[in-house]
Design a protein around this motif. Structure first.
Motif, PDB file in Angstrom:
ATOM      1  N   LEU A  77       0.834  -1.209   0.000  1.00  0.00           N
ATOM      2  CA  LEU A  77       0.000   0.000   0.000  1.00  0.00           C
ATOM      3  C   LEU A  77       0.870   1.262   0.000  1.00  0.00           C
ATOM      4  O   LEU A  77       0.598   2.223  -0.729  1.00  0.00           O
ATOM      5  CB  LEU A  77      -0.922   0.003   1.227  1.00  0.00           C
ATOM      6  N   ARG A  78       1.939   1.236   0.793  1.00  0.00           N
ATOM      7  CA  ARG A  78       2.801   2.423   0.874  1.00  0.00           C
ATOM      8  C   ARG A  78       3.474   2.672  -0.472  1.00  0.00           C
ATOM      9  O   ARG A  78       3.555   3.817  -0.933  1.00  0.00           O
ATOM     10  CB  ARG A  78       3.842   2.265   1.979  1.00  0.00           C
ATOM     11  N   ASN A  79       3.946   1.607  -1.121  1.00  0.00           N
ATOM     12  CA  ASN A  79       4.591   1.771  -2.430  1.00  0.00           C
ATOM     13  C   ASN A  79       3.619   2.323  -3.460  1.00  0.00           C
ATOM     14  O   ASN A  79       3.977   3.196  -4.269  1.00  0.00           O
ATOM     15  CB  ASN A  79       5.167   0.439  -2.920  1.00  0.00           C
ATOM     16  N   GLU A  80       2.396   1.823  -3.428  1.00  0.00           N
ATOM     17  CA  GLU A  80       1.395   2.319  -4.384  1.00  0.00           C
ATOM     18  C   GLU A  80       1.131   3.806  -4.159  1.00  0.00           C
ATOM     19  O   GLU A  80       1.059   4.592  -5.105  1.00  0.00           O
ATOM     20  CB  GLU A  80       0.098   1.517  -4.250  1.00  0.00           C
ATOM     21  N   LEU A  81       1.017   4.185  -2.899  1.00  0.00           N
ATOM     22  CA  LEU A  81       0.774   5.614  -2.594  1.00  0.00           C
ATOM     23  C   LEU A  81       1.951   6.463  -3.038  1.00  0.00           C
ATOM     24  O   LEU A  81       1.779   7.519  -3.653  1.00  0.00           O
ATOM     25  CB  LEU A  81       0.560   5.808  -1.088  1.00  0.00           C
ATOM     26  N   ALA A  82       3.158   5.996  -2.735  1.00  0.00           N
ATOM     27  CA  ALA A  82       4.359   6.790  -3.074  1.00  0.00           C
ATOM     28  C   ALA A  82       4.440   6.985  -4.582  1.00  0.00           C
ATOM     29  O   ALA A  82       4.754   8.090  -5.047  1.00  0.00           O
ATOM     30  CB  ALA A  82       5.607   6.095  -2.541  1.00  0.00           C
ATOM     31  N   SER A  83       4.121   5.942  -5.364  1.00  0.00           N
ATOM     32  CA  SER A  83       4.261   6.133  -6.812  1.00  0.00           C
ATOM     33  C   SER A  83       3.152   7.037  -7.357  1.00  0.00           C
ATOM     34  O   SER A  83       3.384   7.807  -8.290  1.00  0.00           O
ATOM     35  CB  SER A  83       4.373   4.805  -7.574  1.00  0.00           C
TER      36      SER A  83
ATOM     37  N   ALA B 184       4.241  10.599  -6.517  1.00  0.00           N
ATOM     38  CA  ALA B 184       5.396  11.062  -7.309  1.00  0.00           C
ATOM     39  C   ALA B 184       4.942  11.839  -8.546  1.00  0.00           C
ATOM     40  O   ALA B 184       5.703  12.627  -9.107  1.00  0.00           O
ATOM     41  CB  ALA B 184       6.253   9.862  -7.710  1.00  0.00           C
ATOM     42  N   HIS B 185       3.676  11.637  -8.961  1.00  0.00           N
ATOM     43  CA  HIS B 185       3.170  12.347 -10.148  1.00  0.00           C
ATOM     44  C   HIS B 185       2.600  13.723  -9.822  1.00  0.00           C
ATOM     45  O   HIS B 185       2.198  14.457 -10.721  1.00  0.00           O
ATOM     46  CB  HIS B 185       2.074  11.514 -10.829  1.00  0.00           C
ATOM     47  N   VAL B 186       2.522  14.070  -8.539  1.00  0.00           N
ATOM     48  CA  VAL B 186       1.956  15.388  -8.171  1.00  0.00           C
ATOM     49  C   VAL B 186       3.094  16.411  -8.153  1.00  0.00           C
ATOM     50  O   VAL B 186       4.030  16.282  -7.351  1.00  0.00           O
ATOM     51  CB  VAL B 186       1.266  15.324  -6.789  1.00  0.00           C
ATOM     52  N   PRO B 187       3.035  17.411  -9.061  1.00  0.00           N
ATOM     53  CA  PRO B 187       4.201  18.280  -9.280  1.00  0.00           C
ATOM     54  C   PRO B 187       4.791  18.897  -8.011  1.00  0.00           C
ATOM     55  O   PRO B 187       6.003  18.839  -7.806  1.00  0.00           O
ATOM     56  CB  PRO B 187       3.675  19.374 -10.216  1.00  0.00           C
ATOM     57  N   SER B 188       3.944  19.489  -7.144  1.00  0.00           N
ATOM     58  CA  SER B 188       4.520  20.256  -6.032  1.00  0.00           C
ATOM     59  C   SER B 188       4.637  19.433  -4.747  1.00  0.00           C
ATOM     60  O   SER B 188       5.009  19.967  -3.707  1.00  0.00           O
ATOM     61  CB  SER B 188       3.666  21.502  -5.765  1.00  0.00           C
ATOM     62  N   ALA B 189       4.318  18.127  -4.802  1.00  0.00           N
ATOM     63  CA  ALA B 189       4.254  17.335  -3.557  1.00  0.00           C
ATOM     64  C   ALA B 189       5.579  16.662  -3.221  1.00  0.00           C
ATOM     65  O   ALA B 189       6.236  16.080  -4.089  1.00  0.00           O
ATOM     66  CB  ALA B 189       3.161  16.279  -3.683  1.00  0.00           C
TER      67      ALA B 189
ATOM     68  N   GLU C  81       6.726  13.707   3.228  1.00  0.00           N
ATOM     69  CA  GLU C  81       7.535  13.655   4.463  1.00  0.00           C
ATOM     70  C   GLU C  81       7.362  12.289   5.113  1.00  0.00           C
ATOM     71  O   GLU C  81       8.321  11.652   5.477  1.00  0.00           O
ATOM     72  CB  GLU C  81       7.120  14.772   5.409  1.00  0.00           C
ATOM     73  N   TYR C  82       6.128  11.845   5.255  1.00  0.00           N
ATOM     74  CA  TYR C  82       5.910  10.461   5.661  1.00  0.00           C
ATOM     75  C   TYR C  82       4.550   9.945   5.198  1.00  0.00           C
ATOM     76  O   TYR C  82       3.612  10.708   4.985  1.00  0.00           O
ATOM     77  CB  TYR C  82       6.080  10.257   7.181  1.00  0.00           C
ATOM     78  N   ILE C  83       4.534   8.622   4.990  1.00  0.00           N
ATOM     79  CA  ILE C  83       3.286   7.868   4.776  1.00  0.00           C
ATOM     80  C   ILE C  83       3.367   6.762   5.806  1.00  0.00           C
ATOM     81  O   ILE C  83       4.215   5.890   5.699  1.00  0.00           O
ATOM     82  CB  ILE C  83       3.245   7.223   3.372  1.00  0.00           C
TER      83      ILE C  83
END
Ligand code: AMP
Length: 281
Positions: free
Chosen positions: A223-229, A232-237, A240-242
């Motif tokens: 789940l964490r990997n899916e969220l991180a990827s 990663a597509h959100v330009p200004s984001a 810090e932690y998930i």
């Protein structure tokens, strides 16, 4: 509505109310009020005879380089909102009222405040616990209301009142959101229009996790990997932690079982935003 700026006057007012047997409900805030804060006033109102809301931007919970100096302080607007929401007493002390120049006593929570926001903001929760303890001694509430928006803060306060036998009942209010899902926060006003759009990624991430849980996924790493990827597509984001933690201990979990708090801290441009949800499986 009464406006009180002096600590001594607030204490006298609180003692007077208590002597009359009236219940005091308390909502501590840092001001720049929004509907999230006002929902807590409503909860206090339902439980108390006198509702006190405090506005104090607490210097000792900010780290060097954070936004203490520029934290928004729209005093007149806040006053009008309190009046309209039915607040009885607005307690609005200045720094000199709250802290002696040589103040040297702090309250330190040593377990729940270690991870999540505590990891990147060392000392923050000591500042929070200390100011809340001080405010409880000044306002003398029977009931105090905090938002689930600051989930870790809520749990630290619960632990403080348990461990120090503070005779205050803590109640919590759900996260109030804008129509498009962004959790209301005084810091949202720092966002540019493009960042405001990007900021939806927090709420969307939580929605996504909830949908994956409904599909049966339980593995936190997946789940964490899916969220991180996705993030990663959100330009200004910048993440810090998930975190996926046990809702009671705030310790990381490997699988979503029982009550799990999913907490996010994401910088959108220079603005640090947090959001969370509790999954119960
Ligand atoms: P603050 O002024 O940010 O220190 O917040 C004061 C109180 O309002 C805290 O208990 C917060 O958790 C709560 N709060 C802030 N934002 C929200 C929100 N969107 N929904 C519900 N409560 C909130």
């Amino acid at each position: 509505m009464e406006m009180i700026r002096s600590v001594r006057e607030m204490q006298q007012r609180a003692l007077e109310e208590r002597r009359k047997g009236r219940l005091i409900g308390f909502v501590p805030t840092m001001g720049c009020l929004h509907a999230g804060h006002l929902s807590l006033v409503k909860l206090a109102r339902a439980r108390a005879d006198l509702v006190v809301l405090s506005i104090f931007v607490n210097p000792i919970q900010f780290l060097p380089g954070e936004d203490f100096a520029c934290y928004p302080r729209p005093v007149e607007r806040d006053e009008a909102l309190c009046l309209a929401a039915g607040v009885d007493v607005l307690f609005y002390p200045d720094n000199d009222q709250m802290y002696a120049p040589d103040h040297s006593v702090v309250i330190q929570e040593t377990f729940l405040s270690q991870g999540l926001c505590g990891a990147s903001r060392p000392g923050h929760f000591n500042g929070v616990a200390t100011v809340v303890a001080k405010l409880f001694n000044i306002v003398m509430p029977d009931v105090a209301v905090f938002g689930q928006k600051d989930a870790q803060q809520l749990r630290v306060i619960h632990r403080m009142i348990r461990d120090l036998n503070v005779p205050v009942e803590i109640i919590s209010g759900p996260i109030v959101r804008e129509a498009d899902g962004l959790a209301m926060s005084s810091r949202n006003r720092y966002l540019t229009p493009a960042e405001r759009q990007d900021a939806l990624c927090l709420h969307r991430s939580l929605d996504y996790v909830e949908s994956r849980i409904r599909e049966g996924e339980r593995d936190v790493e997946t789940l964490r990997n899916e969220l991180a990827s996705r993030l990663a597509h959100v330009p200004s984001a910048r993440v810090e932690y998930i975190e996926f933690v046990n809702d009671e201990t705030l310790r990381p979990v490997a699988r979503v079982e029982g009550a799990v708090l999913v907490a996010l801290a994401i910088r959108i441009g220079t603005t640090r935003l947090i959001d969370n949800t509790v999954l119960r499986s």
